[in-house]
Design a protein around this motif. Structure first.
Motif, short mmCIF file in Angstrom:
data_model
loop_
_atom_site.label_atom_id
_atom_site.label_comp_id
_atom_site.label_asym_id
_atom_site.label_seq_id
_atom_site.Cartn_x
_atom_site.Cartn_y
_atom_site.Cartn_z
N ILE A 180 0.84 -1.20 0.00
CA ILE A 180 0.00 0.00 0.00
C ILE A 180 0.88 1.25 0.00
CG2 ILE A 180 -1.64 1.35 1.37
CD1 ILE A 180 -2.86 -1.32 2.29
N ILE A 199 2.28 1.74 -3.45
CA ILE A 199 1.24 2.26 -4.33
C ILE A 199 1.02 3.75 -4.10
CG2 ILE A 199 -1.23 2.18 -4.85
CD1 ILE A 199 -1.07 -0.86 -4.21
N SER A 221 1.73 6.35 -7.07
CA SER A 221 0.54 6.86 -7.77
C SER A 221 0.03 8.18 -7.18
CB SER A 221 -0.58 5.82 -7.74
OG SER A 221 -0.92 5.51 -6.40
N SER A 266 -3.21 -1.33 -9.48
CA SER A 266 -2.98 -0.27 -8.49
C SER A 266 -1.90 0.71 -8.92
CB SER A 266 -2.59 -0.89 -7.14
OG SER A 266 -3.57 -1.80 -6.70
#
Length: 436
Positions: free
Chosen positions: A9, A12, A16, A347
């Motif tokens: 996570i 990601i 992003s 993701s």
């Protein structure tokens, strides 16, 4: 498992949402993982350095030489000659299939981004000349480029996965080829039949000038040079079945069949056939080679970062813990590798990052569950192509070049990538049943 989830996570979010460079993000996540997994502080940097060295040691030569070869194939006009020859061979009725074949052949030595930009002008010239729907004609060729990028060495992700899983490059290529062909056909020409009504007016800005015919290399030379790495890899794969027992011959073939030597031989041949033989000076060729390395520098760094993350997991022993925990899910390892890569791809957007991150997580399963490493390379490669959308540069390349709406880009590009991914997994599972 919770630590791994938090790290993924975090990765990601950094890439992003935070727009952090993927290499830097990998380093930060690797340090965080090391701390959370209880690795002594003084050993975290050692693990990171070892991970970077291990993965780049086997890959730098292959990726750099592959980029140089691809650049020369493009700059010399060999790719244009290959595509043109295929169109002339099959005629107007089967132009779509000719472009698919051209995309596949050219996609083997070329990196996806280079191949896309190179092939789009050819697609548009066919669209304008024969008054055909742009997406219907163009998507199958782009599917070819995408499949070779995800499934076949010497592209970065499958090549890196071969090294990570200690797979065999030639065997992986042969398996990948048997999966790639049906994936391209189904996700390309067959799927494109449903896209004839998508409106597309390709922007004239993106129509590059083609080289005049007199400046193009010969058809045979173009095909032979672009396919030489494939030819050499296939020869070395079949050599053991010839029954030759001579020790010297076996040693020579083992040396020549090494992927690094294969790429070096192919590049040296291309330097002559597509370079000096065509009147290109060594100074110009060297400029092309330098540009090629610049193009893939970030890919090398991302690959290095993924190696660091994987080594931290291995050093902590968490890979064995994960392998034990995942057995309780009763999910086949090949399906699990595909699923993890697909989730990370959706993701993060990057197929390379998705593939390499998934590899670090499931590497322990390959040994503990006696999984064929060649098939795990392809399962993760297939997962890394799943559902490309707005966080993937390929999505925007396709949308902008073909001048599509967001809705139509999802209907065409995103669906095509998802089909390739699912078909790829199905092919891996079929091969796994056959060889067991």
């Amino acid at each position: 498992m919770l630590v791994i989830l938090i790290c993924i996570i975090l990765l990601i979010l950094l890439v992003s949402w935070g727009k952090v460079n993927p290499f830097l993000a990998f380093l930060l996540v690797s340090i965080a993982a090391g701390l959370m997994l209880g690795i002594p502080v003084n050993k975290i940097t050692t693990s990171i350095q070892k991970g970077i060295g291990d993965i780049l040691g086997g890959l730098v030569i292959i990726i750099c030489l592959g980029a140089m070869l691809g650049k020369l194939v493009a700059a010399s006009g060999a790719a244009q000659q290959i595509a043109g020859a295929l169109v002339r061979l099959v005629g107007e009725k089967y132009i779509q299939w000719a472009l698919v074949a051209a995309g596949f052949i050219i996609g083997i030595p070329l990196f996806y981004g280079i191949g896309f930009v190179l092939m789009v002008p050819l697609i548009f010239s066919v669209v304008y000349k024969y008054k055909l729907p742009a997406v219907f004609i163009g998507l199958p060729m782009i599917a070819s480029l995408s499949v070779t990028h995800g499934f076949l060495p010497p592209h970065p992700s499958p090549s890196a996965l071969v090294v990570l899983f200690h797979a065999n490059m030639a065997t992986t290529f042969i398996y990948g080829l048997s999966i790639a062909i049906p994936a391209i056909i189904l996700a390309g020409p067959v799927f494109a039949r449903f896209l004839k009504r998508i409106p597309s007016e390709p922007l004239a800005t993106f129509r590059a000038e083609e080289l005049p015919d007199e400046k193009l290399p010969g058809t045979f030379i173009s095909f032979f040079t672009a396919l030489l790495p494939v030819i050499l890899l296939m020869l070395t794969a079949f050599f053991p079945y010839l029954g030759i027992k001579n020790a010297t011959a076996l040693k020579v073939m083992a040396f020549v069949g090494d992927p690094s030597i294969v790429m070096l031989i192919a590049l040296l041949v291309a330097t002559y056939t597509l370079g000096t033989r065509q009147g290109m000076s060594m100074a110009t060729i060297s400029i092309h080679f330098t540009d090629a390395v610049k193009d893939i520098a970030l890919i090398l760094l991302i690959t290095a970062g993924s190696g660091a993350f994987k080594e931290v997991l291995v050093a902590s022993g968490v890979d064995k813990e994960i392998a034990g925990s995942l057995r309780s899910f009763n999910m086949p390892p090949l399906v699990l590798g595909w699923l993890i890569a697909a989730i990370i791809r959706i993701s993060l957007g990057s197929a390379t990052v998705a593939g390499l991150t998934a590899a670090g997580i499931v590497s322990g399963l390959v040994v503990s569950e006696h999984v064929d490493p060649n098939l795990m390379v392809l399962a993760i490669g297939a997962g890394s192509l799943a559902f490309s959308h707005v966080n993937d540069s390929g999505f925007w390349l396709f949308k902008e070049y073909f001048n599509l709406s967001m809705k139509d880009t999802f209907k065409s590009w995103s669906m095509m990538e998802s089909l390739v991914s699912v078909i790829g997994l199905a092919g891996v599972l079929v091969i796994n049943l056959v060889i067991k």
